[in-house]
Structures are given as C-alpha cells and as structure tokens.
Design a protein around this motif. Structure first.
Motif: not given
Length: 326
Positions: A159-164, A169-176
């Motif tokens: 989750n920390a990596g996804i937030r980074a 990237l400047g977008v949300t990545m909830d699907y990831v």
C-alpha cells in the motif's frame, strides 16, 4: 533538439537480454573462476602454495580448499548462465554474485583488521576477489528491480508503494490495490510490467513519450492520458508541446515528434498510415529507435486494456487532462 543515438537506444531497450557490460571481461572473469576452481579441486596443494597470501591464512586443509573450489565452480557456472541471451537470464547469476560479493566483503573486513602483507597480495586481492565481485554485480544489477517485484511484500509495504506511485503519477490507483488484495500473483506480474515501463531509453525522452501518448489518447481519453502527460513533464518534455498534442495541433510540434505521436495513434487505431509514419521516423532516428518507439507504444496500451478488462476504465468520460508548467 538532441536526438537519441540509435546504438545507445538499442542497448537501453534490450535490458531483458543480457549483454557484456564490460566487453570481453564479463565473459573472461567467469571463465577464469572456473579455471581457478578446477585447479583447487585437482591440485589443491599446488593452488595453496602458489596463490599469494593464501599460505599466510593457516595450514593447508584439503577438504576446505575443495569446498571453496566447488563454490567457485558454482559461481562460474552461475555467472556464465547469467550471460545467456534469454529474458531475465541475469537472475541465474544471482547465486554466484551473492558468493563473490560476500567473499569480497569478507576479505575487505580482513584487510581492515589485519592489513595486507605485500604488493603481490594486493594485486591478487584485486584481480582474484574484487574484480569478480564487481563483474558479478554488473551482471545481476539490471534485474534487481524484477527480483524485488517477484517477492511478495506485506500489505503495508504494498500500500505504501501504491501511494508513492499515485503521488508520482498524479492519479488514484484503486484498481491496483484491488489486484494486490485479490490476486497477489497477478500483482507481481503487474510489477514486472511496471519495471519494464520504467526503463526509458537514453537520450531525448520526448519521442518515446509522444509515441506512448498517441496510443493512450486513442485507447483512453481519461486517467491514462493524464499519467502519460505527468510522466512526460517529469522528464522535461515541454508543456506547450503537450498542450498542442492534446488539442490535436500537431503542426505546432517538431515534425519527428508529431510523427511519433501519429505512429502511436495509428498503431492503436489499426490505421494503415502507420507505415508512412514509421518510414519517416526510421529515416530520422534509425531502426533501433523505431523498435524502442514500438515497445513504448505496446507498453502504453497495457494499462488501458487492463482497466477495460477489469471494468474500471474511464475511457471517453469527461476527465480533464491538465498540463503543469512546473
């Protein structure tokens, strides 16, 4: 404008195929390790008596010398396998690299505590211990991101990596996040794709960004376009060029960049005009760079396709794409 050197681009876009990072030395050192191993196994007393600095370590122990000989033989085979022209073959070199680098660190620690006896011993340390460790590192180092991606990390780290990544990237990545939670194996593969996407060719990044942008503008007019715009700005691509692309004012771009964008868009659309754009780009940049552009187009189309398959794509919805000036 500085254009990418085709030969440099060819090297940079073939990271999955191991190449001798130091010319013949990358092959010679593993081979010499094998020769050293054979001598240790077949003529241990001779090796012990003639290798500078070794007799000073204590009395000869045939079993110990043979054990280390086997370790050097394994390291030799491991490094040579890491040089095979196969995708991710460098990972084969990891066991050998662990031994050689660990061996070098152990000797460095010994030098700190006891020093070196003479100049010959210094030369032996450099050639026989530190040089192999250095070569081993340069064989395996390009694949370390792939190795990291293959290791399943705790949810907190993921989750920390996804937030980074979201910040970058400047977008949300909830699907990831959903993929990481429901299918860790798929998430691992996704990380490998991301590692490939992050390997940008040397030289001017603009044509590669525009080629990828052309593909995603056709495939996805929402968040994926914003990602490509943000990454292009982070790499120094001019904001006015990006605005011109988004406004479909390609005449405001340098001709090769406009053709790179058109190629990406034509490939995504299956437009036969791609042949014209490819020919012009090949004449301007060379064959190696066109291959790199093709790779960028293929990678750029991955996430829009993935999001559509997952049912989370926001293609052709009114998502405003912004181009920062900073």
């Amino acid at each position: 404008m500085t254009m990418p050197d085709p030969s440099t681009t060819a090297r940079a876009t073939s990271a999955d195929v191991p190449r001798p990072g130091h010319g013949a030395l990358t092959y010679v050192i593993p081979a010499l390790l094998g020769v050293n191993a054979l001598i240790m196994l077949a003529a241990g007393p001779f090796w012990y008596a003639t290798t500078p600095g070794v007799p000073q370590t204590g009395p000869y122990n045939g079993h110990f010398v043979a054990d280390i000989g086997i370790a050097f033989a394994a390291a030799s085979v491991s490094l040579l396998m890491g040089l095979l022209p196969l995708p991710q073959a460098r990972l084969f070199a990891l066991p050998g690299a662990i031994f050689l680098i660990g061996h070098a660190l152990l000797h460095l620690l010994g030098i700190v505590h006891h020093g070196l006896s003479d100049v010959v011993a210094v030369a032996t340390e450099i050639i026989g211990i530190y040089l192999p460790a250095w070569v081993a590192w340069h064989i395996v180092q390009p694949e370390l991101p792939t190795l990291v991606a293959m290791v399943r990390a705790p949810a907190l780290v993921i989750n920390a990596g996804i937030r980074a990544a979201e910040r970058r990237l400047g977008v949300t990545m909830d699907y990831v996040r959903d993929i990481a939670r429901t299918s860790p194996a798929t998430f691992g593969k996704l990380q490998q794709v991301s590692a490939l996407a992050n390997r940008k060719p040397h030289g001017d990044p603009a044509p590669f960004h525009f080629a990828g942008l052309g593909a995603v503008v056709h495939d996805d007019c929402g968040e994926c376009v914003q990602i490509h715009v943000n990454l292009a700005r982070a790499d120094g691509v001019r904001a006015d060029w990006l605005r011109a692309v988004l406004a479909d004012q390609l005449d405001d771009l340098p001709a090769p960049l406009a053709d790179a964008f058109r190629l990406g868009r034509a490939v995504a659309a299956g437009d036969p005009a791609m042949e014209t754009y490819r020919a012009r780009l090949q004449q301007h940049y060379g064959t190696a760079t066109v291959a790199a552009l093709a790779f960028e187009i293929g990678i750029a189309r991955f996430h829009p396709s993935l999001k559509r398959a997952l049912g989370v794509a926001r293609s052709c919805t009114p998502v405003s794409v912004k181009v920062s000036d900073g």
